[in-house]
Scaffold this motif. Structure first.
Motif, PDB file in Angstrom:
ATOM      1  N   LEU A 264      -7.514   5.547 -54.919  1.00  0.00           N
ATOM      2  CA  LEU A 264      -7.028   4.985 -56.189  1.00  0.00           C
ATOM      3  C   LEU A 264      -7.451   3.536 -56.352  1.00  0.00           C
ATOM      4  CD1 LEU A 264      -3.413   6.257 -56.966  1.00  0.00           C
ATOM      5  CD2 LEU A 264      -5.453   6.403 -58.404  1.00  0.00           C
ATOM      6  N   ASN A 265      -7.336   2.760 -55.285  1.00  0.00           N
ATOM      7  CA  ASN A 265      -7.714   1.352 -55.376  1.00  0.00           C
ATOM      8  C   ASN A 265      -9.187   1.193 -55.727  1.00  0.00           C
ATOM      9  OD1 ASN A 265      -5.131   0.554 -54.749  1.00  0.00           O
ATOM     10  ND2 ASN A 265      -5.532   0.297 -52.565  1.00  0.00           N
ATOM     11  N   GLU A 266     -10.032   1.987 -55.088  1.00  0.00           N
ATOM     12  CA  GLU A 266     -11.465   1.878 -55.359  1.00  0.00           C
ATOM     13  C   GLU A 266     -11.795   2.370 -56.765  1.00  0.00           C
ATOM     14  OE1 GLU A 266     -15.699   3.102 -53.209  1.00  0.00           O
ATOM     15  OE2 GLU A 266     -13.787   3.191 -52.111  1.00  0.00           O
TER      16      GLU A 266
ATOM     17  N   THR B 100     -11.858  -0.926 -63.839  1.00  0.00           N
ATOM     18  CA  THR B 100     -11.476  -2.226 -64.386  1.00  0.00           C
ATOM     19  C   THR B 100     -12.698  -3.122 -64.548  1.00  0.00           C
ATOM     20  OG1 THR B 100      -9.292  -2.070 -63.373  1.00  0.00           O
ATOM     21  CG2 THR B 100     -10.042  -4.257 -64.015  1.00  0.00           C
ATOM     22  N   ALA B 101     -13.585  -3.100 -63.570  1.00  0.00           N
ATOM     23  CA  ALA B 101     -14.805  -3.911 -63.662  1.00  0.00           C
ATOM     24  C   ALA B 101     -15.635  -3.511 -64.879  1.00  0.00           C
ATOM     25  CB  ALA B 101     -15.619  -3.762 -62.380  1.00  0.00           C
ATOM     26  N   VAL B 102     -15.722  -2.215 -65.147  1.00  0.00           N
ATOM     27  CA  VAL B 102     -16.475  -1.746 -66.317  1.00  0.00           C
ATOM     28  C   VAL B 102     -15.824  -2.250 -67.604  1.00  0.00           C
ATOM     29  CG1 VAL B 102     -17.153   0.301 -67.623  1.00  0.00           C
ATOM     30  CG2 VAL B 102     -17.382   0.281 -65.140  1.00  0.00           C
TER      31      VAL B 102
ATOM     32  N   MET C  28      -1.036   3.303 -65.112  1.00  0.00           N
ATOM     33  CA  MET C  28       0.074   4.255 -64.988  1.00  0.00           C
ATOM     34  C   MET C  28      -0.361   5.342 -64.013  1.00  0.00           C
ATOM     35  SD  MET C  28       1.052   4.410 -69.054  1.00  0.00           S
ATOM     36  CE  MET C  28      -0.690   4.376 -69.524  1.00  0.00           C
ATOM     37  N   GLY C  29      -0.196   5.042 -62.723  1.00  0.00           N
ATOM     38  CA  GLY C  29      -0.672   5.982 -61.717  1.00  0.00           C
ATOM     39  C   GLY C  29      -2.187   6.022 -61.741  1.00  0.00           C
ATOM     40  N   ASP C  30      -2.747   7.179 -62.100  1.00  0.00           N
ATOM     41  CA  ASP C  30      -4.192   7.336 -62.189  1.00  0.00           C
ATOM     42  C   ASP C  30      -4.707   7.072 -63.591  1.00  0.00           C
ATOM     43  OD1 ASP C  30      -2.620   9.808 -62.581  1.00  0.00           O
ATOM     44  OD2 ASP C  30      -4.540  10.636 -63.206  1.00  0.00           O
TER      45      ASP C  30
END
Length: 735
Positions: free
Chosen positions: A501-503, A509-511, A523-525
């Protein structure tokens, strides 16, 4: 002679202002500014007089984040709902349970249908299997267990009405026939989404939880009655109150002084509920939170304090943001819908419902006429100081009348009369100080007596280009969600799941940041983002769609890394929508968040949810499509999503038109022809084109899931032809 002409010119202008305000009050014209001022004045009165104490008679059983974390994602199995209901009635001895939830579908999570199928086929003659199944059947019949729990005490289920034809579940018995409410102009609904028959038959009653918002999206009133097929049905709060009090409300016509106007109310022995012509009441809000919130999991496990629940009215609802039952109210921007029902019950029990009496409109018209003529004739004859004193005195008297009426439960409009008094005062002051003065310095000096110079300076020289105050803007909103995440999570250890999930979220987010987007929340995934705030971005729709496409490309690379580590492949659905929303810092004194709210946000969430229905990675709304002529799209369908009346045309973005291959563009063009044939019910034409497109697409390595979906629809419609008035719109009954 010149002074006389100037006097009558001022009188004429003043009278014209009065006439415009009277026309607004009469409904001939609508002035949006006055509507906004009236809403603001109502909210100000409400906030200044909010009760701040907790009402112990009503307790909210909260399906909160802690409950979802321990029990699992919503919806829960009916065995869990049975456990919750049994605990409320038997352990905690509540007076009534009301559910701000609808249970429209059969719960098959226990596997009982599959076992029954085996018992009727492979194990039909296996006596031991039949015996064990019969012993287990009561415990595996989750709906039956929930129905039995509902019968333990006064229980009220929730359901919803729709403006389109839809019949899901069973409606409760109506409150009375519509003919009994001829004085009301109730909304005539056409369909409903109600509860399973066995659940409704076991419950004491049911009430609808539809809510209505004013023109600015703020919920200030709640419809207590709705009409369906010649019968009246109560709201959830009204049905719960009737079950708790064991009473039955009747419609009564009330005659009011001083104009002998008639008003409609719902009444019983010791209850009086004034409703407007739409059958709605103003919500008697309390300071948030106005009620005790108990986590549902604490009630189910017996950890909740017993003294808080005994003989209380329990309302089961949710404050979890992911379940999207938060409303914009005068009290808070993110307000739990279940607390609105609680406020209504509390207000009715206390006899604290405020309403606009029937004479209020006539009083307003009379004041506008009398004060308009009086001030138009007198103010031009007075000095600015005396004119201001007269106007402010009249304004103070009227505000005192409004405050007195408010304290006695009546709501009088503020904006039209106050705008008349202050507007005519300012007009005459401006005329005297600006129109007739030859010395600009003197005018400026006189003006400074009434407007603080520091305020003018602040308005003229605002150094802050960006702020977090709430405002209404056109934005583009993106929702993304991992498909089948529950299945994915079951194949990983907790640490692996956390690393994945972190990766994943870091990459997505970077995109989004690379395309100038603002992350709203995780919200979770699921990832929610928007474009156009706090930085203005005239290309927000383009950047949002390109970000969604880039997320799919990034995910493809990310899956290669996951595969090398033996992790499962992820597939993400993305929904993008464009529209006007409220954006700013919202929340409570305990927690604030820069976020967006509005109908366009809800639609973006719905679009993400239906990507899997069309086997496509990304879906955008028609508002987004309309502002992106430089991009290529495939029109997918015309749909009516849950919570919206108007059909929405949805599209799959392919990319910038210049970057999309001619083969893909040709398939998109051909599919538009398929849609035309499909919507006009030329099944043969549509089917033959689809068959040819599948062959071409497979040869060019283009996914064909969408084409197969329409082939399946055509086969279905051949056997079950649509109604004569079918408009080609596909209706989604669930979120």
């Amino acid at each position: 002679m010149g002074n006389i002409l100037k006097y009558w010119l001022r009188v004429l202008v003043s009278l014209l202002i009065s006439v415009v305000l009277i026309m607004h009050s009469a409904g001939i014209v609508r002035l949006g500014m006055l509507d906004r001022l009236e809403a603001w004045s109502y909210d100000a009165r409400l906030l200044m007089t909010l009760p701040h104490e907790i009402d112990p008679r009503i307790v909210i059983i909260d399906i909160d984040e802690a409950s979802l974390k321990q029990i699992g994602r919503w919806p829960w199995g009916r065995d869990q709902m049975a456990l919750l209901t049994e605990s409320l009635f038997t352990r905690y001895k509540v007076a009534t349970v009301g559910f701000d939830v609808v249970f429209a579908e059969t719960d098959t999570s226990s596997g009982l249908p599959a076992l029954t199928q085996l018992a009727n086929t492979q194990f039909k003659h296996d006596a031991e299997f039949q015996h064990v199944l019969n012993q287990l059947r009561p415990s595996l019949d989750y709906d039956g267990r929930f129905a039995q729990a509902l019968s333990l005490g006064p229980s009220v289920l929730g359901y919803y009405f729709t403006p389109y034809v839809q019949n899901l579940g069973q409606l409760p018995q109506p409150m009375l026939k519509s003919q009994r409410a001829s004085a009301l102009q109730l909304l005539q609904v056409k369909g409903y989404g109600a509860n399973l028959v066995r659940l409704q038959q076991s419950a004491t009653g049911a009430g609808y939880f539809n809510m209505s918002a004013d023109f600015d999206g703020v919920t200030r009133r709640m419809p207590m009655l709705s009409s369906y097929q010649g019968a009246l049905y109560p709201s959830l709060s009204l049905a719960t109150l009737q079950a708790a009090m064991q009473t039955h409300l009747q419609i009564k016509n009330i005659t009011e002084s001083p104009f002998n106007t008639r008003h409609v109310a719902l009444a019983a022995d010791d209850m009086f509920i004034p409703v407007d012509k739409r059958g709605a009441v103003l919500v008697p809000y309390r300071a948030y939170p106005g009620y005790t919130y108990l986590s549902a999991v604490d009630v189910m496990t017996g950890r909740a304090p017993a003294d808080l629940l005994e003989n209380a009215i329990a309302l089961v609802g949710t404050t979890a943001p992911g379940l999207l039952d938060l409303r914009v109210t005068p009290v808070a921007k993110n307000y739990p819908g279940v607390e609105i029902h609680a406020n209504l019950i509390s207000g009715i029990l206390d006899g604290a419902l405020r309403y606009q009496p029937g004479y209020a409109h006539m009083l307003e018209m009379a004041l506008l006429l009398i004060l308009g003529m009086l001030l138009a004739l007198i103010l031009p004859r007075l000095s600015p100081l005396r004119g201001a004193l007269l106007s402010m005195s009249l304004a103070a008297v009227y505000l005192g009348l409004v405050a007195w009426a408010w304290q006695h439960g009546s709501v009088l409009n503020v904006a039209p009369v106050m705008v008349l008094i202050l507007g005519l005062m300012i007009l005459n002051m401006a005329w005297g100080y600006f129109a007739e003065s030859l010395a600009k310095r003197q005018i400026t000096g006189l003006f400074g007596q009434y407007v603080p110079p520091e305020l003018v300076d602040e308005m003229s020289h605002d150094p802050s280009k960006f702020n977090m105050r709430s405002e209404s803007k056109d934005l583009s909103i993106l929702f993304s969600d991992v498909r089948g995440f529950t299945t994915v999570s079951e194949t990983l250890t907790p640490q692996q799941l956390s690393d994945l999930l972190n990766e994943f979220l870091s990459s997505m987010t970077a995109v989004i940041h690379a395309h100038q987007g603002t992350i709203d929340k995780y919200m979770g995934d699921c990832v929610m983002a928007f474009w156009g705030a706090p930085l203005d971005n005239m290309y927000h729709a383009r950047d949002a769609v390109l970000a969604g496409l880039a997320m799919q490309e990034e995910l493809a690379q990310l899956n290669l890394s996951f595969a090398a580590r033996g992790w499962p492949q992820l597939h993400v659905g993305v929904g993008v929508n464009t529209g006007r929303v409220s954006v700013g810092n919202m929340g409570s004194k305990f927690r604030m968040a820069y976020t967006v709210m509005g109908d366009a946000v809800n639609l973006a969430s719905r679009l993400e949810g239906i990507t899997k229905q069309y086997d496509v990675p990304m879906v955008v709304g028609e508002e987004t499509f309309a502002v992106l002529p430089e991009m290529a799209f495939v029109e997918l369908d015309s749909v009516r999503v849950k919570g919206k009346l108007k059909p929405v045309i949805i599209y799959q973005p392919l990319g910038l038109r210049a970057d999309v291959s001619p083969h893909v563009l040709a398939l998109a063009s051909d599919f538009s022809e398929v849609l035309k044939a499909y919507r006009t019910q030329h099944w043969d034409v549509a089917q033959s084109k689809l068959a040819a497109m599948i062959i071409r697409a497979q040869a060019e390595n283009v996914p064909v899931g969408l084409y197969q979906i329409y082939l399946d629809r055509i086969i279905y419609f051949r056997e079950h032809p649509p109604a004569a008035d079918w408009d080609g719109v596909w209706v989604f009954a669930s979120k």
